[in-house]
Every structure is written in structure tokens, then in C-alpha cells.
Design an enzyme around this catalytic site. Structure first.
Site, PDB file in Angstrom:
ATOM      1  N   ALA A  81       0.861  -1.187   0.000  1.00 25.76           N
ATOM      2  CA  ALA A  81       0.000   0.000   0.000  1.00 25.76           C
ATOM      3  C   ALA A  81       0.901   1.242   0.000  1.00 25.76           C
ATOM      4  O   ALA A  81       2.107   1.134   0.247  1.00 25.76           O
ATOM      5  CB  ALA A  81      -0.874  -0.020   1.243  1.00 25.76           C
ATOM      6  N   GLN A  83       1.412   3.603   2.074  1.00 24.84           N
ATOM      7  CA  GLN A  83       2.178   3.774   3.321  1.00 24.84           C
ATOM      8  C   GLN A  83       2.576   2.404   3.888  1.00 24.84           C
ATOM      9  O   GLN A  83       2.341   2.107   5.061  1.00 24.84           O
ATOM     10  CB  GLN A  83       1.361   4.558   4.345  1.00 24.84           C
ATOM     11  CG  GLN A  83       1.383   6.055   4.118  1.00 24.84           C
ATOM     12  CD  GLN A  83       2.786   6.664   4.314  1.00 24.84           C
ATOM     13  OE1 GLN A  83       3.596   6.174   5.076  1.00 24.84           O
ATOM     14  NE2 GLN A  83       3.048   7.757   3.607  1.00 24.84           N
ATOM     15  N   SER A  84       3.180   1.568   3.059  1.00 21.50           N
ATOM     16  CA  SER A  84       3.537   0.213   3.497  1.00 21.50           C
ATOM     17  C   SER A  84       4.726   0.220   4.464  1.00 21.50           C
ATOM     18  O   SER A  84       5.808   0.719   4.126  1.00 21.50           O
ATOM     19  CB  SER A  84       3.884  -0.625   2.265  1.00 21.50           C
ATOM     20  OG  SER A  84       4.560  -1.795   2.644  1.00 21.50           O
ATOM     21  N   ASN A  85       4.512  -0.352   5.634  1.00 25.92           N
ATOM     22  CA  ASN A  85       5.621  -0.517   6.584  1.00 25.92           C
ATOM     23  C   ASN A  85       6.607  -1.569   6.078  1.00 25.92           C
ATOM     24  O   ASN A  85       7.810  -1.461   6.282  1.00 25.92           O
ATOM     25  CB  ASN A  85       5.072  -0.961   7.946  1.00 25.92           C
ATOM     26  CG  ASN A  85       4.164   0.081   8.552  1.00 25.92           C
ATOM     27  OD1 ASN A  85       4.599   1.172   8.862  1.00 25.92           O
ATOM     28  ND2 ASN A  85       2.878  -0.246   8.694  1.00 25.92           N
ATOM     29  N   CYS A  87       7.362  -2.205   2.998  1.00 31.71           N
ATOM     30  CA  CYS A  87       8.246  -1.611   1.978  1.00 31.71           C
ATOM     31  C   CYS A  87       9.330  -0.772   2.650  1.00 31.71           C
ATOM     32  O   CYS A  87      10.512  -0.858   2.293  1.00 31.71           O
ATOM     33  CB  CYS A  87       7.428  -0.764   1.007  1.00 31.71           C
ATOM     34  SG  CYS A  87       6.447  -1.779  -0.125  1.00 31.71           S
TER      35      CYS A  87
END
Ligand code: PLP
Length: 341
Positions: A81, A83-85, A87
Site C-alpha cells: 500500500a 504507506q507500506s511498513n 516496503c
């Protein structure tokens, strides 16, 4: 165990699987307040795993990056997404390991990067914005596969990681975590009834389920907390069988005994609300409750709904007076600094 001078990271083999040590472990298991119904909360601080501001993905990335390095990969690709943590932590792992990182993200590139995107950029990752909606997981996965082929065609050797790092290899990190929790509980003379955590792509859940099945196979049943996953994305709720399969596969690749049963898997989807990343009244209340009662920082997307589920289940009488309940705080704190206009 070996330290690569170029990478400054310890590598080791765990159950035949290559592992690079990226997380600060064990994380603390800290005591919280008494809950409704007089059960007692404990919080497992996986928000403090350290890697690039911490979170659950550091545990998975130890094995995923172990496999990447062992395969001779020169870059990491993953997806998430906006705001992927996951990533952001993959970007941090790449910086530590000297691997180029490519992130396939939902949404469009904003004028000003914030939260996880800001950190990923700072760790040197290339962020590929797809324009996909926040929970269009299928489209995002296709974009990851396309980018993997593109980079291969350019002569790179990518290690490409599916959404959330939720493969059987990634789940190994939470087999380790389940063992860690049991050891900590024994040392504290606790016999926790349940471990509650936020679940999205299912890898954290699968690893914990596998860890529990393994302990059961070893006859370690005196401390064997059951697992309650609070689902925060629709896919996970529909994906019941895949958590079981992932858990069994994870045990198989680690050569660990254990049989995963249908009844081992419980996903409580009642706290999701309208959809992924859309706050609910209960999640907003959980953010305030956690901040006031333990100075725990919860994020809107994941841990707020997870904690809302834990508090809601306590209010509904799931745990008896005096029972210990563990919440795994899976991280997500960079999202707190993102403006939602
Ligand atoms: C903070 C946080 N908590 C929980 C999860 C859920 O973990 P999983 O994807 O393994 O289900 C994620 C996944 O992105 C996360 O970032």
C-alpha cells in the site's frame, strides 16, 4: 555465524535456512493494565525491532533477505500500500545489505513524501507509484511481477518479495517469535491464554500458527497460548485456508515437526470497519487508550484495529479474571506522521 565486513550484518543458518540478523531480539514483553473482565494485558514490543524504525516485518526480512543473499541477488523488489511498513523496512534492509531496492506502491507520488515513503526514500529505495487503489492487492502483485521481469531484462538479479513478505520463508520469523514469547512467559512464570495481533497479508499469523503447532508437537503444552488474529484487510478474511497452508509449508522448509489444524486458525474480522486503512470509532478509541495507558503509539491502519479487537474481546468476556493476554505490537509508527487531508 559470520559477519560480512561489506555488509556489517551477521549471517547464520537457522534450521537449515539462511538468516541475516536485522532485528533487535528478543523484543520486550512488558506488563500492561488490567482489562475489562479483570484479565491482564502484556505487550510484546515488536514495534521496537529496530530495523529502520521497527515493526513486525524485520523478523520476516531476516529470512527473506537471508534467502536473497544466499541466491546471489543484487536487488530486492517488493510491493505494498502507499504507506507500506513492509516496503519501508525492506528499504532499510537493502541499505544495510548493500542491495538496490525497488518498491511497487499503490497511489500516486505525492508532492511531499511523508511517513514510510519519506523513510524509504531516505534509505535509498526506488519507489514506483502505480496509481492503484489502496487495497488493489491483485493489481499491485501484477505490477511487482512486471517490474521483476523488467529488471531481469536489464541484467539485474532481483529477489522479488510478495506483498507483506508473507511467504513460507518470511513466516519463519514468526516461528522464532512464538518460541521467544513462550520462553519469556516461562521466565516470568506466566501462562498466557492468548496472543492477539493484527493480521493483513497473513504471514505473521502463519508463522505464529506454525510456531504453536511445533511446540505442541514437542509436547510443550504447559505454556501454549492460543492465537487470535484481528483481520484488517478483506483479503485476509477470505484467505483462511492460505494461512494454514503457509504455516504448514513454513514448518516443512524448516524441517520442524508439527501439524497445523483448522481450529488453530482464528481470524476475527469484526474490527475491520468499512475497509483497509479506514479508521473506525473503536480504532480511534484504541489509539487514545493505548497512548494513555502504556504510552504505546498505535497506527490507524494496523495496530489501532488490532488493539480495538483485543479491547473489544476483553469487554465481551473472552478472557476470565486473572488470565494473561499478550498483544503483539507489530509497529506502524511512521504512519502517525502522515497528514490525512
Ligand atoms: C504495523 C503492521 N502490523 C501488522 C501487519 C500485518 O502483518 P501481516 O501482513 O504479516 O499479516 C502489518 C503488515 O503490513 C503492519 O505493517
Amino acid at each position: 555465524m559470520a559477519v560480512d565486513p561489506n555488509r556489517r550484518v551477521v549471517t547464520e543458518i537457522w534450521q537449515g535456512q539462511p538468516r541475516v540478523r536485522l532485528a533487535t531480539l528478543p523484543t520486550h514483553l512488558e506488563r500492561g493494565p488490567v482489562l475489562a473482565g479483570q484479565s491482564l494485558l502484556w505487550v510484546k514490543r515488536d514495534d521496537l525491532t529496530g530495523l529502520g524504525m521497527g515493526g513486525n516485518k524485520a523478523r520476516k526480512l531476516e529470512f527473506l533477505c537471508g534467502a536473497a543473499v544466499a541466491s546471489g541477488a543484487d536487488c530486492l523488489i517488493t510491493v505494498g500500500a502507499g504507506q507500506s511498513n513492509h516496503c519501508r523496512m525492506t528499504a532499510a534492509a537493502g541499505a544495510l545489505l548493500g542491495l538496490e531496492v525497488h518498491l511497487v506502491l499503490a497511489g500516486d507520488r505525492p508532492a511531499v513524501l511523508e511517513g514510510n515513503q519519506l523513510l524509504s526514500e531516505r534509505f535509498g529505495a526506488h519507489q514506483h507509484f502505480t496509481g492503484a487503489g489502496p487495497a488493489e492487492w491483485g493489481l499491485l502483485e501484477i505490477a511487482r511481477e512486471d517490474l521483476t521481469e523488467e529488471l531481469q531484462a536489464q541484467g539485474l538479479k532481483p529477489y522479488s518479495i510478495p506483498i507483506g513478505g508473507s511467504t513460507a520463508v518470511g513466516a519463519l520469523g514468526y516461528i522464532v517469535a512464538y518460541q521467544e514469547i513462550v520462553e519469556q512467559a516461562v521466565a516470568l512464570n506466566l501462562s498466557p491464554k492468548s496472543i492477539v495481533f493484527t493480521s493483513s497479508s497473513g504471514g505473521t499469523h502463519a508463522g505464529l500458527v506454525a510456531g504453536r503447532a511445533h511446540m505442541r508437537a514437542l509436547g510443550r503444552t504447559e505454556v501454549l497460548p492460543n492465537l487470535l488474529a484481528i483481520g484488517v484487510a478483506k483479503g485476509v478474511v477470505a484467505g483462511f485456508p492460505s494461512v494454514k497452508e503457509l504455516a504448514q509449508e513454513s514448518l516443512a522448509i524448516a524441517g520442524l515437526p508439527g501439524e497445523v489444524l483448522d481450529e488453530d486458525i482464528e481470524v476475527d474480522a469484526r474490527w475491520l470497519g468499512k475497509d483497509y486503512a479506514i479508521p473506525t470509532d473503536a480504532s480511534q478509541a484504541a489509539i487514545t487508550w493505548a497512548a494513555h495507558n502504556g504510552a504505546w503509539v498505535l497506527d490507524d491502519v494496523y495496530t489501532a484495529k488490532g488493539m480495538a479487537g483485543l479491547l473489544g474481546n476483553a469487554t465481551q468476556g473472552r478472557w476470565a479474571s486473572g488470565e494473561d493476554v499478550i498483544f503483539i505490537h507489530t509497529g506502524g509508527s511512521p504512519e502517525v506522521f502522515v497528514r490525512h487531508d
